[in-house]
Scaffold this active site. Structure first.
Site, PDB file in Angstrom:
ATOM      1  N   HIS A 116      23.767  56.292  -9.483  1.00  6.93           N
ATOM      2  CA  HIS A 116      24.092  55.074 -10.233  1.00  6.93           C
ATOM      3  C   HIS A 116      24.099  53.875  -9.283  1.00  6.93           C
ATOM      4  O   HIS A 116      23.506  52.837  -9.571  1.00  6.93           O
ATOM      5  CB  HIS A 116      25.464  55.257 -10.901  1.00  6.93           C
ATOM      6  CG  HIS A 116      26.010  54.023 -11.557  1.00  6.93           C
ATOM      7  ND1 HIS A 116      25.893  53.777 -12.906  1.00  6.93           N
ATOM      8  CD2 HIS A 116      26.669  52.953 -11.032  1.00  6.93           C
ATOM      9  CE1 HIS A 116      26.469  52.619 -13.187  1.00  6.93           C
ATOM     10  NE2 HIS A 116      26.958  52.087 -12.070  1.00  6.93           N
ATOM     11  N   GLU A 117      24.742  54.036  -8.135  1.00  6.72           N
ATOM     12  CA  GLU A 117      24.840  52.916  -7.181  1.00  6.72           C
ATOM     13  C   GLU A 117      23.474  52.592  -6.570  1.00  6.72           C
ATOM     14  O   GLU A 117      23.135  51.414  -6.389  1.00  6.72           O
ATOM     15  CB  GLU A 117      25.868  53.241  -6.089  1.00  6.72           C
ATOM     16  CG  GLU A 117      27.305  53.399  -6.607  1.00  6.72           C
ATOM     17  CD  GLU A 117      27.815  52.178  -7.371  1.00  6.72           C
ATOM     18  OE1 GLU A 117      27.399  51.046  -7.055  1.00  6.72           O
ATOM     19  OE2 GLU A 117      28.616  52.351  -8.305  1.00  6.72           O
ATOM     20  N   HIS A 120      21.563  50.391  -8.915  1.00 11.51           N
ATOM     21  CA  HIS A 120      21.950  48.968  -8.854  1.00 11.51           C
ATOM     22  C   HIS A 120      21.140  48.281  -7.748  1.00 11.51           C
ATOM     23  O   HIS A 120      20.657  47.167  -7.919  1.00 11.51           O
ATOM     24  CB  HIS A 120      23.436  48.824  -8.505  1.00 11.51           C
ATOM     25  CG  HIS A 120      24.368  48.938  -9.679  1.00 11.51           C
ATOM     26  ND1 HIS A 120      24.178  48.282 -10.870  1.00 11.51           N
ATOM     27  CD2 HIS A 120      25.537  49.618  -9.827  1.00 11.51           C
ATOM     28  CE1 HIS A 120      25.173  48.568 -11.706  1.00 11.51           C
ATOM     29  NE2 HIS A 120      26.014  49.386 -11.096  1.00 11.51           N
ATOM     30  N   GLU A 173      25.169  47.954 -16.215  1.00  5.15           N
ATOM     31  CA  GLU A 173      25.771  49.270 -16.057  1.00  5.15           C
ATOM     32  C   GLU A 173      24.947  50.349 -16.754  1.00  5.15           C
ATOM     33  O   GLU A 173      24.715  51.424 -16.196  1.00  5.15           O
ATOM     34  CB  GLU A 173      27.205  49.272 -16.614  1.00  5.15           C
ATOM     35  CG  GLU A 173      28.210  48.610 -15.696  1.00  5.15           C
ATOM     36  CD  GLU A 173      28.171  49.213 -14.305  1.00  5.15           C
ATOM     37  OE1 GLU A 173      28.310  50.434 -14.201  1.00  5.15           O
ATOM     38  OE2 GLU A 173      27.970  48.475 -13.336  1.00  5.15           O
TER      39      GLU A 173
HETATM   40 ZN    ZN Z   1      27.675  50.187 -11.762  1.00  3.44          ZN
END
Ligand code: ZN
Length: 236
Positions: A116-117, A120, A173
């Site tokens: 997830h990071e 980003h 997100e």
């Molecule tokens: Zn996030």
């Protein structure tokens, strides 16, 4: 423009007011500040699980963004009881040990968090957020504009001090959730780790633990349902 080539959830075009070079320099500086501060406080630790999982995920990034293969990737683990992780532009990863210890994270669950990071960073969400913040200050983007309604205040941990976890939007997100799932599947991890990771984080909150991560990553049943739906789609 769009920073990544493919991947479900990342076809959206992005507003970018800061040059990539400028932002990369700032990210690297911010990362070095965090790592140096952690080192001075003797909080840098070696964690085999983080190293192992991050390495497998990083190997997959060229599929989504070719220039990221040339990034000078760094992975550091910081001793801190919070559940939190970040990946800055340029491939600078930091994971707090609470991310493993608080929820007894499996490799699949840790892959969901780090994936997830990384997403980003691949999508340059930090640069986009800075651009949006600037536009908002000029009144160009109304507060009602999609995605800016759920701005949260970041925590006050070591990570929060440096403004790394800038308040995000649900849209960014979701993008990071979906791209992260794809990367972890490519790396050979079980995407159900995404569902169990968020369930465990939610359980922590329900049990009364203060989870800073949740201030920038609002977790909800809805988020988990969306992740499960995406996994079902990928399995078709
Ligand atoms: Zn996030």
């Amino acid at each position: 423009m769009s920073t990544t080539v493919s991947g479900i959830g990342s076809t959206r075009s992005q507003i970018m007011l800061y040059s990539e070079k400028e932002y990369l320099q700032q990210s690297t500086q911010a990362y070095n500040n965090i790592i140096n501060a952690a080192k001075q406080r003797r909080l840098l630790v070696n964690n085999d699980q983080v190293n192992r999982v991050a390495k497998r995920l990083i190997a997959q990034v060229p599929h989504y963004r070719s220039d990221a293969a040339q990034w000078n990737w760094e992975v550091n683990t910081i001793k801190d009881s919070s559940i939190n992780a970040f990946c800055l532009s340029g491939g600078k990863i930091g994971v707090l040990t609470g991310s493993m210890t608080k929820i007894n994270a499996t490799d699949d669950e840790l892959a969901a968090l780090i994936g997830h990071e990384i997403s980003h960073a691949l999508r340059d969400h930090g640069r986009e957020k800075m651009s949006k913040k600037f536009l908002t200050s000029l009144g160009i983007l109304a507060a009602s504009s999609a995605g800016l309604g759920d701005i949260a205040v970041s925590g006050t941990s070591l990570v929060g001090d440096y403004g790394i976890n800038l308040p995000g939007s649900r849209k960014l997100e979701t993008e990071a959730d979906l791209l992260g799932l794809e990367i972890m599947v490519r790396a050979g991890y079980n995407p159900q780790g995404g569902v169990s990771f968020w369930n465990k984080v939610l359980a922590q909150e329900k049990a009364g633990t203060k989870v800073d991560f949740l201030s920038t990553h609002p977790a909800s049943e809805k988020r988990i349902v969306a992740i499960q739906e995406h996994i079902n789609q990928m399995n078709k």
